[in-house]
Scaffold this motif. Structure first.
Motif, PDB file in Angstrom:
ATOM      1  N   MET A   1      10.562  -0.797   1.611  1.00 44.53           N
ATOM      2  CA  MET A   1      10.073  -0.872   0.236  1.00 44.53           C
ATOM      3  C   MET A   1      11.162  -1.341  -0.720  1.00 44.53           C
ATOM      4  O   MET A   1      10.894  -2.083  -1.675  1.00 44.53           O
ATOM      5  CB  MET A   1       9.507   0.478  -0.195  1.00 44.53           C
ATOM      6  CG  MET A   1       8.217   0.841   0.537  1.00 44.53           C
ATOM      7  SD  MET A   1       7.502   2.418   0.015  1.00 44.53           S
ATOM      8  CE  MET A   1       8.589   3.580   0.852  1.00 44.53           C
ATOM      9  N   SER A   2      12.414  -0.940  -0.470  1.00 49.03           N
ATOM     10  CA  SER A   2      13.518  -1.372  -1.327  1.00 49.03           C
ATOM     11  C   SER A   2      13.724  -2.881  -1.229  1.00 49.03           C
ATOM     12  O   SER A   2      13.934  -3.554  -2.243  1.00 49.03           O
ATOM     13  CB  SER A   2      14.811  -0.650  -0.927  1.00 49.03           C
ATOM     14  OG  SER A   2      14.712   0.738  -1.174  1.00 49.03           O
ATOM     15  N   LYS A   3      13.655  -3.424  -0.016  1.00 48.66           N
ATOM     16  CA  LYS A   3      13.830  -4.865   0.161  1.00 48.66           C
ATOM     17  C   LYS A   3      12.692  -5.642  -0.492  1.00 48.66           C
ATOM     18  O   LYS A   3      12.903  -6.730  -1.029  1.00 48.66           O
ATOM     19  CB  LYS A   3      13.916  -5.192   1.652  1.00 48.66           C
ATOM     20  CG  LYS A   3      15.207  -4.707   2.301  1.00 48.66           C
ATOM     21  CD  LYS A   3      15.238  -5.057   3.780  1.00 48.66           C
ATOM     22  CE  LYS A   3      16.554  -4.596   4.409  1.00 48.66           C
ATOM     23  NZ  LYS A   3      16.590  -4.891   5.872  1.00 48.66           N
ATOM     24  N   TYR A   4      11.510  -5.056  -0.454  1.00 44.91           N
ATOM     25  CA  TYR A   4      10.376  -5.700  -1.120  1.00 44.91           C
ATOM     26  C   TYR A   4      10.661  -5.829  -2.616  1.00 44.91           C
ATOM     27  O   TYR A   4      10.433  -6.890  -3.216  1.00 44.91           O
ATOM     28  CB  TYR A   4       9.111  -4.887  -0.893  1.00 44.91           C
ATOM     29  CG  TYR A   4       7.911  -5.392  -1.677  1.00 44.91           C
ATOM     30  CD1 TYR A   4       7.078  -6.375  -1.164  1.00 44.91           C
ATOM     31  CD2 TYR A   4       7.625  -4.870  -2.940  1.00 44.91           C
ATOM     32  CE1 TYR A   4       5.996  -6.843  -1.889  1.00 44.91           C
ATOM     33  CE2 TYR A   4       6.536  -5.336  -3.675  1.00 44.91           C
ATOM     34  CZ  TYR A   4       5.729  -6.319  -3.143  1.00 44.91           C
ATOM     35  OH  TYR A   4       4.653  -6.788  -3.871  1.00 44.91           O
ATOM     36  N   MET A   5      11.183  -4.768  -3.219  1.00 39.17           N
ATOM     37  CA  MET A   5      11.477  -4.803  -4.651  1.00 39.17           C
ATOM     38  C   MET A   5      12.627  -5.762  -4.944  1.00 39.17           C
ATOM     39  O   MET A   5      12.650  -6.430  -5.981  1.00 39.17           O
ATOM     40  CB  MET A   5      11.775  -3.394  -5.159  1.00 39.17           C
ATOM     41  CG  MET A   5      10.567  -2.459  -5.022  1.00 39.17           C
ATOM     42  SD  MET A   5      10.835  -0.795  -5.674  1.00 39.17           S
ATOM     43  CE  MET A   5      10.800  -1.115  -7.443  1.00 39.17           C
ATOM     44  N   ASP A   6      13.574  -5.864  -4.013  1.00 41.10           N
ATOM     45  CA  ASP A   6      14.653  -6.854  -4.169  1.00 41.10           C
ATOM     46  C   ASP A   6      14.084  -8.268  -4.210  1.00 41.10           C
ATOM     47  O   ASP A   6      14.503  -9.091  -5.034  1.00 41.10           O
ATOM     48  CB  ASP A   6      15.655  -6.724  -3.012  1.00 41.10           C
ATOM     49  CG  ASP A   6      16.558  -5.508  -3.161  1.00 41.10           C
ATOM     50  OD1 ASP A   6      16.713  -5.030  -4.304  1.00 41.10           O
ATOM     51  OD2 ASP A   6      17.099  -5.054  -2.146  1.00 41.10           O
TER      52      ASP A   6
ATOM     53  N   LEU B   1       0.832  -1.202   0.000  1.00 40.57           N
ATOM     54  CA  LEU B   1       0.000   0.000   0.000  1.00 40.57           C
ATOM     55  C   LEU B   1       0.872   1.260   0.000  1.00 40.57           C
ATOM     56  O   LEU B   1       0.550   2.249  -0.669  1.00 40.57           O
ATOM     57  CB  LEU B   1      -0.937  -0.009   1.203  1.00 40.57           C
ATOM     58  CG  LEU B   1      -2.045  -1.068   1.164  1.00 40.57           C
ATOM     59  CD1 LEU B   1      -2.743  -1.164   2.521  1.00 40.57           C
ATOM     60  CD2 LEU B   1      -3.060  -0.743   0.064  1.00 40.57           C
ATOM     61  N   ALA B   2       1.970   1.224   0.758  1.00 44.57           N
ATOM     62  CA  ALA B   2       2.889   2.363   0.772  1.00 44.57           C
ATOM     63  C   ALA B   2       3.507   2.580  -0.608  1.00 44.57           C
ATOM     64  O   ALA B   2       3.612   3.714  -1.087  1.00 44.57           O
ATOM     65  CB  ALA B   2       3.979   2.153   1.822  1.00 44.57           C
ATOM     66  N   LEU B   3       3.902   1.493  -1.261  1.00 40.19           N
ATOM     67  CA  LEU B   3       4.452   1.600  -2.607  1.00 40.19           C
ATOM     68  C   LEU B   3       3.426   2.143  -3.591  1.00 40.19           C
ATOM     69  O   LEU B   3       3.755   2.983  -4.446  1.00 40.19           O
ATOM     70  CB  LEU B   3       4.954   0.236  -3.074  1.00 40.19           C
ATOM     71  CG  LEU B   3       6.397  -0.126  -2.739  1.00 40.19           C
ATOM     72  CD1 LEU B   3       6.666  -1.592  -3.063  1.00 40.19           C
ATOM     73  CD2 LEU B   3       7.377   0.774  -3.487  1.00 40.19           C
ATOM     74  N   ARG B   4       2.188   1.683  -3.474  1.00 40.27           N
ATOM     75  CA  ARG B   4       1.152   2.169  -4.378  1.00 40.27           C
ATOM     76  C   ARG B   4       0.938   3.672  -4.221  1.00 40.27           C
ATOM     77  O   ARG B   4       0.861   4.412  -5.212  1.00 40.27           O
ATOM     78  CB  ARG B   4      -0.154   1.408  -4.124  1.00 40.27           C
ATOM     79  CG  ARG B   4      -0.136  -0.020  -4.665  1.00 40.27           C
ATOM     80  CD  ARG B   4      -1.336  -0.816  -4.202  1.00 40.27           C
ATOM     81  NE  ARG B   4      -2.583  -0.261  -4.714  1.00 40.27           N
ATOM     82  CZ  ARG B   4      -3.806  -0.711  -4.374  1.00 40.27           C
ATOM     83  NH1 ARG B   4      -3.900  -1.732  -3.501  1.00 40.27           N
ATOM     84  NH2 ARG B   4      -4.890  -0.162  -4.877  1.00 40.27           N
ATOM     85  N   LEU B   5       0.865   4.150  -2.966  1.00 44.49           N
ATOM     86  CA  LEU B   5       0.662   5.585  -2.756  1.00 44.49           C
ATOM     87  C   LEU B   5       1.900   6.377  -3.175  1.00 44.49           C
ATOM     88  O   LEU B   5       1.780   7.508  -3.676  1.00 44.49           O
ATOM     89  CB  LEU B   5       0.324   5.858  -1.289  1.00 44.49           C
ATOM     90  CG  LEU B   5      -0.200   7.275  -0.998  1.00 44.49           C
ATOM     91  CD1 LEU B   5      -1.482   7.539  -1.784  1.00 44.49           C
ATOM     92  CD2 LEU B   5      -0.452   7.473   0.489  1.00 44.49           C
ATOM     93  N   LEU B   6       3.086   5.797  -2.972  1.00 42.12           N
ATOM     94  CA  LEU B   6       4.316   6.446  -3.408  1.00 42.12           C
ATOM     95  C   LEU B   6       4.293   6.664  -4.925  1.00 42.12           C
ATOM     96  O   LEU B   6       4.632   7.746  -5.418  1.00 42.12           O
ATOM     97  CB  LEU B   6       5.518   5.584  -3.025  1.00 42.12           C
ATOM     98  CG  LEU B   6       6.899   6.173  -3.321  1.00 42.12           C
ATOM     99  CD1 LEU B   6       7.290   7.164  -2.245  1.00 42.12           C
ATOM    100  CD2 LEU B   6       7.950   5.066  -3.408  1.00 42.12           C
TER     101      LEU B   6
ATOM    102  N   ALA C   1       5.965  -9.243 -17.723  1.00 39.85           N
ATOM    103  CA  ALA C   1       6.120 -10.238 -16.665  1.00 39.85           C
ATOM    104  C   ALA C   1       7.015  -9.679 -15.571  1.00 39.85           C
ATOM    105  O   ALA C   1       8.156  -9.331 -15.818  1.00 39.85           O
ATOM    106  CB  ALA C   1       6.713 -11.518 -17.239  1.00 39.85           C
ATOM    107  N   ILE C   2       6.462  -9.607 -14.349  1.00 37.08           N
ATOM    108  CA  ILE C   2       7.233  -9.158 -13.188  1.00 37.08           C
ATOM    109  C   ILE C   2       7.103 -10.228 -12.134  1.00 37.08           C
ATOM    110  O   ILE C   2       6.005 -10.473 -11.621  1.00 37.08           O
ATOM    111  CB  ILE C   2       6.746  -7.798 -12.655  1.00 37.08           C
ATOM    112  CG1 ILE C   2       6.863  -6.732 -13.754  1.00 37.08           C
ATOM    113  CG2 ILE C   2       7.523  -7.388 -11.428  1.00 37.08           C
ATOM    114  CD1 ILE C   2       6.367  -5.371 -13.324  1.00 37.08           C
ATOM    115  N   SER C   3       8.200 -10.880 -11.790  1.00 38.53           N
ATOM    116  CA  SER C   3       8.149 -12.003 -10.849  1.00 38.53           C
ATOM    117  C   SER C   3       7.759 -11.550  -9.463  1.00 38.53           C
ATOM    118  O   SER C   3       8.061 -10.440  -9.043  1.00 38.53           O
ATOM    119  CB  SER C   3       9.517 -12.686 -10.808  1.00 38.53           C
ATOM    120  OG  SER C   3      10.488 -11.774 -10.357  1.00 38.53           O
ATOM    121  N   ARG C   4       7.077 -12.432  -8.720  1.00 38.72           N
ATOM    122  CA  ARG C   4       6.702 -12.111  -7.355  1.00 38.72           C
ATOM    123  C   ARG C   4       7.661 -12.775  -6.373  1.00 38.72           C
ATOM    124  O   ARG C   4       8.093 -13.870  -6.581  1.00 38.72           O
ATOM    125  CB  ARG C   4       5.293 -12.604  -7.078  1.00 38.72           C
ATOM    126  CG  ARG C   4       4.238 -11.733  -7.771  1.00 38.72           C
ATOM    127  CD  ARG C   4       2.908 -11.883  -7.058  1.00 38.72           C
ATOM    128  NE  ARG C   4       2.997 -11.364  -5.695  1.00 38.72           N
ATOM    129  CZ  ARG C   4       2.877 -10.101  -5.370  1.00 38.72           C
ATOM    130  NH1 ARG C   4       2.688  -9.165  -6.298  1.00 38.72           N
ATOM    131  NH2 ARG C   4       2.933  -9.711  -4.118  1.00 38.72           N
TER     132      ARG C   4
END
Length: 397
Positions: free
Chosen positions: A313-318, A230-235, A394-397
């Motif tokens: 958020m950075s670790k999430y993207m990692d 949610l934080a990433l979406r609002l960012l 395609a963006i891996s989860r």
């Protein structure tokens, strides 16, 4: 004053009984019962006799006492009181003994009002704390020269170019602060050190960012409803920086406008200049989804206390295998406005919280383009939420 000089020998002084003895030229030794004593110089200045202590015997030898006596005799012969001149020299020496660490702390305190959040985050002081003060903190600021600065910053000059430059800038401010305090410093020492260090080899690398065409697919993949997502979406929706978003307080939102306090906005020194962010319908929906996670009024609260960290958020993207960083979404948004819209530059830059234009132009520009930005952010929100039927990324989860 006796005209005869150097009446004593070192052995004579050592063997003398308790009493007062003249070596000539106004130099006396006052011996005590235990073999010690003190040296005294008697001179006449402005018609009055002055007695000036020259140190304790035997710590100060006969030879050293004669050299000191000769120096201060010449001062008195020029019509200057040697005692007052020595006191002035001592005061100047004490004034110039201010250590760099003390000067740095004082300089920081005097600039807190100019810094975001009074500099509590430590970003102003940390380059000094980490890279300068461990080596030069205990050195009197008046003794620091360009070689000291060069040797201190050389290990990081090329490897950590940006940090080294910040440390040098802060050190320059400290030395100027010392000069303003009346200390005897080399005001050009930092610039001389920079000349000795030479040009930096480090190349500035931009923060990795997703291409704006890839952002909608990533945005739509944030579907699990966690605080981080949610934080990433609002960012992404608001194109703001991470810090004001992480510290978003619910009372900053009124209707469809989020007002970020001026002290939370990077680069804004005017304490009265809050920044208004228009919230699209999608942004308002994300805020409503995040409300159940709020704690103490903070929308993106951390697991235990405070707010989510900058690295969350950075670790999430990692973990998702994405090289781009959260801050890069600001670049993605800006590229979209330039390539896919006819948005005026001033409006696009204001969306990012940038202050563009010269001082004269800014003095006459009183608008924050709120309505134009509202329309643009609504359009960006629709772009992010509309599936691209022609291209599936395609963006891996």
């Amino acid at each position: 004053m006796s005209r005869a000089l150097n009446k004593f020998s070192a052995q004579t002084v050592k063997a003398a009984d308790a009493g007062k003895y003249s070596d000539g030229g106004g130099l006396w030794i006052f011996k005590n019962d235990v073999g010690g004593g003190k040296w005294v110089l008697r001179v006449h200045v402005h018609g009055r006799r002055r007695e000036m202590g020259l140190g304790a015997y035997p710590r100060v030898s006969l030879k050293e006492a004669r050299l000191e006596a000769d120096k201060w005799r010449r001062v008195s012969q020029q019509g200057t009181d040697p005692i007052k001149q020595r006191q002035t020299a001592q005061r100047n020496a004490e004034r110039n003994m201010h250590l760099l660490r003390d000067i740095a702390i004082d300089a920081f305190e005097s600039r807190k009002a100019e810094l975001k959040g009074d500099g509590i985050a430590g970003r102003w002081f940390s380059p000094l704390e980490l890279h300068v003060l461990p080596k030069l903190g205990k050195v009197p600021v008046s003794e620091i020269d360009q070689r000291d600065i060069r040797d201190t910053l050389a290990p990081i000059w090329h490897e950590k170019a940006s940090t080294a430059q910040k440390a040098m800038d802060r050190l320059r401010i400290c030395i100027r602060h010392a000069a303003a305090l009346g200390l005897d410093v080399d005001i050009q020492a930092v610039d001389k050190a920079k000349a000795l260090l030479g040009k930096q080899r480090h190349k500035v690398q931009n923060i990795p960012a997703l291409h704006w065409k890839d952002v909608p697919a990533f945005y739509q993949s944030l579907s699990e409803g966690t605080v981080t997502e949610l934080a990433l979406r609002l960012l992404i929706l608001t194109a703001v920086r991470s810090s004001p978003l992480r510290f978003l307080h619910l009372d900053q939102i009124e209707g469809d406008v989020w007002t970020i306090p001026a002290e939370a906005m990077k680069g804004r020194k005017d304490a009265t200049s809050d920044f208004k962010v228009p919230l699209s319908s999608e942004a308002l929906a994300v805020i409503e989804q995040a409300r159940p996670f709020a704690r103490d009024g903070l929308l993106f609260a951390g697991v235990r206390r405070g707010v989510i960290s900058d690295a969350t958020m950075s670790k999430y993207m990692d973990r998702r295998g994405i090289a781009a960083r959260p801050h890069g979404f600001r670049s993605s948004f800006r590229d979209w406005t330039a390539e896919a819209t006819n948005t005026p530059r001033e409006v696009a830059e204001t969306c990012l919280g940038h202050v563009s234009g010269g001082s004269v132009e800014l003095a006459y520009r009183r608008t924050d383009f709120l309505e134009q930005r509202r329309s643009l952010m609504d359009r960006w929100g629709r772009k992010l939420t509309t599936p691209d039927k022609e291209k599936v990324i395609a963006i891996s989860r």
